[in-house]
Design a protein around this motif. Structure first.
Motif, short mmCIF file in Angstrom:
data_model
loop_
_atom_site.label_atom_id
_atom_site.label_comp_id
_atom_site.label_asym_id
_atom_site.label_seq_id
_atom_site.Cartn_x
_atom_site.Cartn_y
_atom_site.Cartn_z
N LYS A 85 46.27 47.09 42.83
CA LYS A 85 46.47 46.82 41.40
C LYS A 85 46.62 45.32 41.15
CE LYS A 85 48.43 51.22 39.98
NZ LYS A 85 49.62 51.92 39.47
N ARG A 86 47.36 44.64 42.00
CA ARG A 86 47.54 43.19 41.86
C ARG A 86 46.19 42.48 41.96
NH1 ARG A 86 49.69 41.33 46.89
NH2 ARG A 86 47.49 41.45 47.39
N ASP A 87 45.39 42.87 42.96
CA ASP A 87 44.09 42.24 43.16
C ASP A 87 43.14 42.53 42.00
OD1 ASP A 87 45.13 41.34 45.55
OD2 ASP A 87 44.02 42.76 46.80
N GLU A 88 43.17 43.77 41.50
CA GLU A 88 42.32 44.13 40.36
C GLU A 88 42.73 43.33 39.12
OE1 GLU A 88 40.84 48.08 37.87
OE2 GLU A 88 42.68 48.19 39.05
N ALA A 89 44.04 43.20 38.89
CA ALA A 89 44.53 42.44 37.74
C ALA A 89 44.17 40.96 37.87
CB ALA A 89 46.03 42.61 37.59
N ALA A 90 44.29 40.40 39.07
CA ALA A 90 43.94 39.00 39.29
C ALA A 90 42.45 38.78 39.07
CB ALA A 90 44.34 38.56 40.69
N ASP A 91 41.63 39.70 39.55
CA ASP A 91 40.18 39.60 39.36
C ASP A 91 39.84 39.66 37.87
OD1 ASP A 91 37.42 39.54 40.34
OD2 ASP A 91 37.33 41.63 39.67
N HIS A 92 40.47 40.58 37.16
CA HIS A 92 40.26 40.71 35.71
C HIS A 92 40.67 39.42 35.01
CE1 HIS A 92 40.13 42.57 31.75
NE2 HIS A 92 41.36 42.13 31.54
N GLY A 93 41.83 38.89 35.36
CA GLY A 93 42.32 37.65 34.75
C GLY A 93 41.37 36.49 35.01
N ASN A 94 40.88 36.38 36.23
CA ASN A 94 39.93 35.31 36.56
C ASN A 94 38.64 35.43 35.75
OD1 ASN A 94 41.65 34.10 38.39
ND2 ASN A 94 40.84 35.23 40.13
N LYS A 95 38.17 36.67 35.56
CA LYS A 95 36.95 36.88 34.77
C LYS A 95 37.16 36.46 33.32
CE LYS A 95 34.98 40.57 37.57
NZ LYS A 95 34.75 42.02 37.69
N VAL A 96 38.31 36.82 32.75
CA VAL A 96 38.60 36.46 31.36
C VAL A 96 38.72 34.95 31.21
CG1 VAL A 96 40.31 36.63 29.50
CG2 VAL A 96 39.62 38.69 30.75
#
Length: 183
Positions: A85-96
């Protein structure tokens, strides 16, 4: 205006800043010193034990306990779920972050379908701000602090007001614009 801001040297590998041979404290490090550390090993253990107790019908102290092996296996699964979940959230944040930066600085649409939304944000920014920039590195030599802000804008008014924004993302809540205004 932003090109005149004092910019320290930045080492992205260990996220450190230096100015004139002196180490500066990253703002993120200073802010994290006020946060209580999340005790993942203890919390995941208690969650795993609670789940295993429910699975075997445990009701009260004195009832048979789940095996240490079963608790350890479930605890490892919980920790792995949290990491994912942390990695998915970080990836999402980086994309945004990348989406906003590319559009606001170069007019590039990174993700199909986001152009109209980004254009509306840009139009609003263009009305409010004389100039703005993304990923601005800055420091305050007097306090010994340094950091990189997601976005900074000089307001289009007679006072010299700079808004400093930090784009926060959440997989479930969407994008939140937090900002600090300074005169």
């Amino acid at each position: 205006m932003f090109e005149t801001i004092i910019k320290p040297e930045f080492n992205p590998v260990d996220h450190t800043f230096r100015l004139g041979g002196y180490d500066l404290t990253p703002v993120s490090k200073m802010l994290s010193s006020y946060e209580e550390e999340f005790d993942a090993p203890s919390i995941s253990f208690f969650m795993a034990r609670s789940e295993m107790r429910r699975a075997i019908g445990w009701k009260t102290k004195g009832d048979p306990e789940p095996s240490d092996v079963n608790i350890a296996v479930r605890q490892a699964e919980i920790l792995a779920e949290w990491d994912a979940k942390r990695d998915e959230a970080a990836d999402h944040g980086n994309k945004v972050h990348n989406m906003f930066e590319k559009f606001l600085t170069k007019g590039e649409v990174v993700f199909p379908g986001t152009g109209p939304f980004l254009q509306k944000v840009k139009e609003e920014y263009d009305q409010i701000y004389k100039e703005y920039t993304c990923e601005l590195m800055m420091c305050d030599p007097e306090s010994g602090m340094a950091g990189i802000t997601d976005w900074a804008g000089l307001r289009n008014c007679k006072d010299r007001i700079i808004d400093i924004d930090d784009f926060k993302t959440n997989l479930f809540k969407g994008i939140v614009f937090d900002f600090i205004s300074r005169k």
